[in-house]
Design a protein around this motif. Sequence first.
Motif, PDB file in Angstrom:
ATOM      1  N   LYS A 163       0.704  -1.035   0.041  1.00  0.00           N
ATOM      2  CA  LYS A 163      -0.083   0.081   0.066  1.00  0.00           C
ATOM      3  C   LYS A 163       0.912   1.375  -0.050  1.00  0.00           C
ATOM      4  N   LYS A 164       2.088   1.235   0.807  1.00  0.00           N
ATOM      5  CA  LYS A 164       2.983   2.230   0.645  1.00  0.00           C
ATOM      6  C   LYS A 164       3.450   2.616  -0.549  1.00  0.00           C
ATOM      7  N   LEU A 165       3.698   1.563  -1.394  1.00  0.00           N
ATOM      8  CA  LEU A 165       4.123   1.806  -2.935  1.00  0.00           C
ATOM      9  C   LEU A 165       2.948   2.235  -3.883  1.00  0.00           C
ATOM     10  N   ALA A 166       1.787   1.869  -3.475  1.00  0.00           N
ATOM     11  CA  ALA A 166       0.616   2.181  -4.176  1.00  0.00           C
ATOM     12  C   ALA A 166       0.416   3.791  -4.088  1.00  0.00           C
ATOM     13  N   ASP A 167       0.425   4.084  -2.803  1.00  0.00           N
ATOM     14  CA  ASP A 167       0.358   5.640  -2.667  1.00  0.00           C
ATOM     15  C   ASP A 167       1.174   6.472  -3.025  1.00  0.00           C
ATOM     16  N   ALA A 168       2.450   5.853  -3.532  1.00  0.00           N
ATOM     17  CA  ALA A 168       3.419   6.566  -4.165  1.00  0.00           C
ATOM     18  C   ALA A 168       2.936   6.832  -5.775  1.00  0.00           C
ATOM     19  N   VAL A 169       2.432   5.845  -6.304  1.00  0.00           N
ATOM     20  CA  VAL A 169       2.001   5.833  -7.451  1.00  0.00           C
ATOM     21  C   VAL A 169       0.648   6.700  -7.497  1.00  0.00           C
ATOM     22  N   LEU A 170      -0.109   6.497  -6.557  1.00  0.00           N
ATOM     23  CA  LEU A 170      -1.473   7.725  -6.597  1.00  0.00           C
ATOM     24  C   LEU A 170      -1.112   8.968  -6.485  1.00  0.00           C
ATOM     25  N   GLU A 171      -0.136   9.446  -5.817  1.00  0.00           N
ATOM     26  CA  GLU A 171       0.457  10.596  -5.738  1.00  0.00           C
ATOM     27  C   GLU A 171       0.626  11.284  -7.316  1.00  0.00           C
ATOM     28  N   LYS A 172       0.977  10.551  -8.159  1.00  0.00           N
ATOM     29  CA  LYS A 172       1.189  11.058  -9.624  1.00  0.00           C
ATOM     30  C   LYS A 172      -0.197  10.993 -10.343  1.00  0.00           C
ATOM     31  N   ALA A 173      -1.084  10.213  -9.861  1.00  0.00           N
ATOM     32  CA  ALA A 173      -2.333  10.109 -10.628  1.00  0.00           C
ATOM     33  C   ALA A 173      -2.947  11.548 -10.988  1.00  0.00           C
ATOM     34  N   GLU A 174      -3.634  11.608 -12.063  1.00  0.00           N
ATOM     35  CA  GLU A 174      -3.968  13.091 -12.705  1.00  0.00           C
ATOM     36  C   GLU A 174      -5.623  12.660 -12.420  1.00  0.00           C
ATOM     37  N   GLY A 175      -6.598  13.561 -12.028  1.00  0.00           N
ATOM     38  CA  GLY A 175      -7.809  13.388 -12.117  1.00  0.00           C
ATOM     39  C   GLY A 175      -8.123  12.841 -10.506  1.00  0.00           C
ATOM     40  N   SER A 176      -9.347  12.091 -10.384  1.00  0.00           N
ATOM     41  CA  SER A 176      -9.822  11.651  -9.067  1.00  0.00           C
ATOM     42  C   SER A 176      -9.483  10.092  -9.313  1.00  0.00           C
ATOM     43  N   VAL A 177      -9.635   9.719  -7.902  1.00  0.00           N
ATOM     44  CA  VAL A 177      -9.321   8.411  -7.630  1.00  0.00           C
ATOM     45  C   VAL A 177     -10.323   7.817  -7.006  1.00  0.00           C
ATOM     46  N   GLU A 178     -10.841   6.747  -7.623  1.00  0.00           N
ATOM     47  CA  GLU A 178     -11.876   6.019  -6.648  1.00  0.00           C
ATOM     48  C   GLU A 178     -11.070   4.926  -6.286  1.00  0.00           C
ATOM     49  N   GLU A 179     -11.401   4.550  -4.844  1.00  0.00           N
ATOM     50  CA  GLU A 179     -10.688   3.267  -4.216  1.00  0.00           C
ATOM     51  C   GLU A 179     -11.685   2.338  -3.937  1.00  0.00           C
ATOM     52  N   LEU A 180     -11.327   0.959  -4.077  1.00  0.00           N
ATOM     53  CA  LEU A 180     -12.140  -0.036  -3.910  1.00  0.00           C
ATOM     54  C   LEU A 180     -11.561  -1.016  -3.045  1.00  0.00           C
ATOM     55  N   LYS A 181     -11.547  -0.986  -1.627  1.00  0.00           N
ATOM     56  CA  LYS A 181     -11.152  -1.895  -0.837  1.00  0.00           C
ATOM     57  C   LYS A 181     -11.705  -3.244  -0.790  1.00  0.00           C
ATOM     58  N   LEU A 182     -10.975  -4.303  -1.375  1.00  0.00           N
ATOM     59  CA  LEU A 182     -11.567  -5.437  -1.676  1.00  0.00           C
ATOM     60  C   LEU A 182     -12.244  -6.193  -0.206  1.00  0.00           C
ATOM     61  N   TRP A 183     -11.306  -5.935   0.629  1.00  0.00           N
ATOM     62  CA  TRP A 183     -11.818  -6.623   2.041  1.00  0.00           C
ATOM     63  C   TRP A 183     -13.025  -6.162   2.448  1.00  0.00           C
ATOM     64  N   GLU A 184     -13.582  -4.881   2.211  1.00  0.00           N
ATOM     65  CA  GLU A 184     -15.008  -4.448   2.587  1.00  0.00           C
ATOM     66  C   GLU A 184     -15.841  -5.020   1.643  1.00  0.00           C
ATOM     67  N   GLN A 185     -15.643  -5.674   0.646  1.00  0.00           N
ATOM     68  CA  GLN A 185     -16.789  -5.994  -0.229  1.00  0.00           C
ATOM     69  C   GLN A 185     -17.194  -7.469   0.329  1.00  0.00           C
ATOM     70  N   ASP A 186     -18.686  -7.670  -0.024  1.00  0.00           N
ATOM     71  CA  ASP A 186     -19.404  -8.555   0.376  1.00  0.00           C
ATOM     72  C   ASP A 186     -19.517  -9.459  -0.915  1.00  0.00           C
ATOM     73  N   PHE A 187     -18.433 -10.159  -1.142  1.00  0.00           N
ATOM     74  CA  PHE A 187     -18.755 -11.041  -2.694  1.00  0.00           C
ATOM     75  C   PHE A 187     -19.736 -12.335  -2.681  1.00  0.00           C
ATOM     76  N   PRO A 188     -20.308 -12.067  -3.623  1.00  0.00           N
ATOM     77  CA  PRO A 188     -21.296 -13.377  -3.490  1.00  0.00           C
ATOM     78  C   PRO A 188     -20.329 -14.804  -3.790  1.00  0.00           C
ATOM     79  N   LYS A 189     -20.906 -15.741  -3.268  1.00  0.00           N
ATOM     80  CA  LYS A 189     -20.352 -17.178  -3.701  1.00  0.00           C
ATOM     81  C   LYS A 189     -20.580 -17.285  -5.135  1.00  0.00           C
ATOM     82  N   VAL A 190     -19.551 -17.630  -5.855  1.00  0.00           N
ATOM     83  CA  VAL A 190     -19.502 -17.911  -7.312  1.00  0.00           C
ATOM     84  C   VAL A 190     -19.966 -19.532  -7.442  1.00  0.00           C
ATOM     85  N   ASP A 191     -21.223 -19.644  -7.424  1.00  0.00           N
ATOM     86  CA  ASP A 191     -21.825 -21.021  -7.624  1.00  0.00           C
ATOM     87  C   ASP A 191     -22.938 -21.067  -8.872  1.00  0.00           C
TER      88      ASP A 191
END
Length: 184
Positions: A15-43
Amino acid sequence: MLFINACVRPESRTKKLADAVLEKAEGSVEELKLWEQDFPKVDSEFLKKRDSLIYAGKFDDPFLKLARQFADAEEILIAAPFWDLSFPASLKQYIELINVVGVTFVYTEEGIPKGLCKAKKLTFVTTAGGDFFPEEFGYGYIKSMAQNFYGINDVELVKVTGLDIIGNDAEKMISDKISEIRQS
């Protein structure tokens, strides 16, 4: 930029490395935290629902929201630590949800996938405690999906390995890579 964050640890080195990449991002950033997602079971029920939506052309259904978000992103950053020769399972679950024919890709008459994603670039950021880092597994999988299914040809790997090897200065290694990212 769509930032797909699979870094579950509060002090994640990835995440520290990702933050450095994000510093260079132009425009808005939409973050999707995967551990907060309630993924359905793929059945079979999941597949039946997804397939019926695809068949009916109901691509605006909330069930396909993550696929539409991915397809519409101008640029994509994925941050995922190197775990068990790959990445956290939540990233694989996410990929299973975004692989939607008619949203992120289609098949040509010859049966070859053709990407529908808007992103011109995908950056994959990762760290590993050891030096054993076969790129064909975690990163190679993401790169292959991006280039062969999503139509994103510019795929970049940002990594630091060997962080937990005795004698290595992990903080300095991360700091040096962050400096390199900022200067690029």
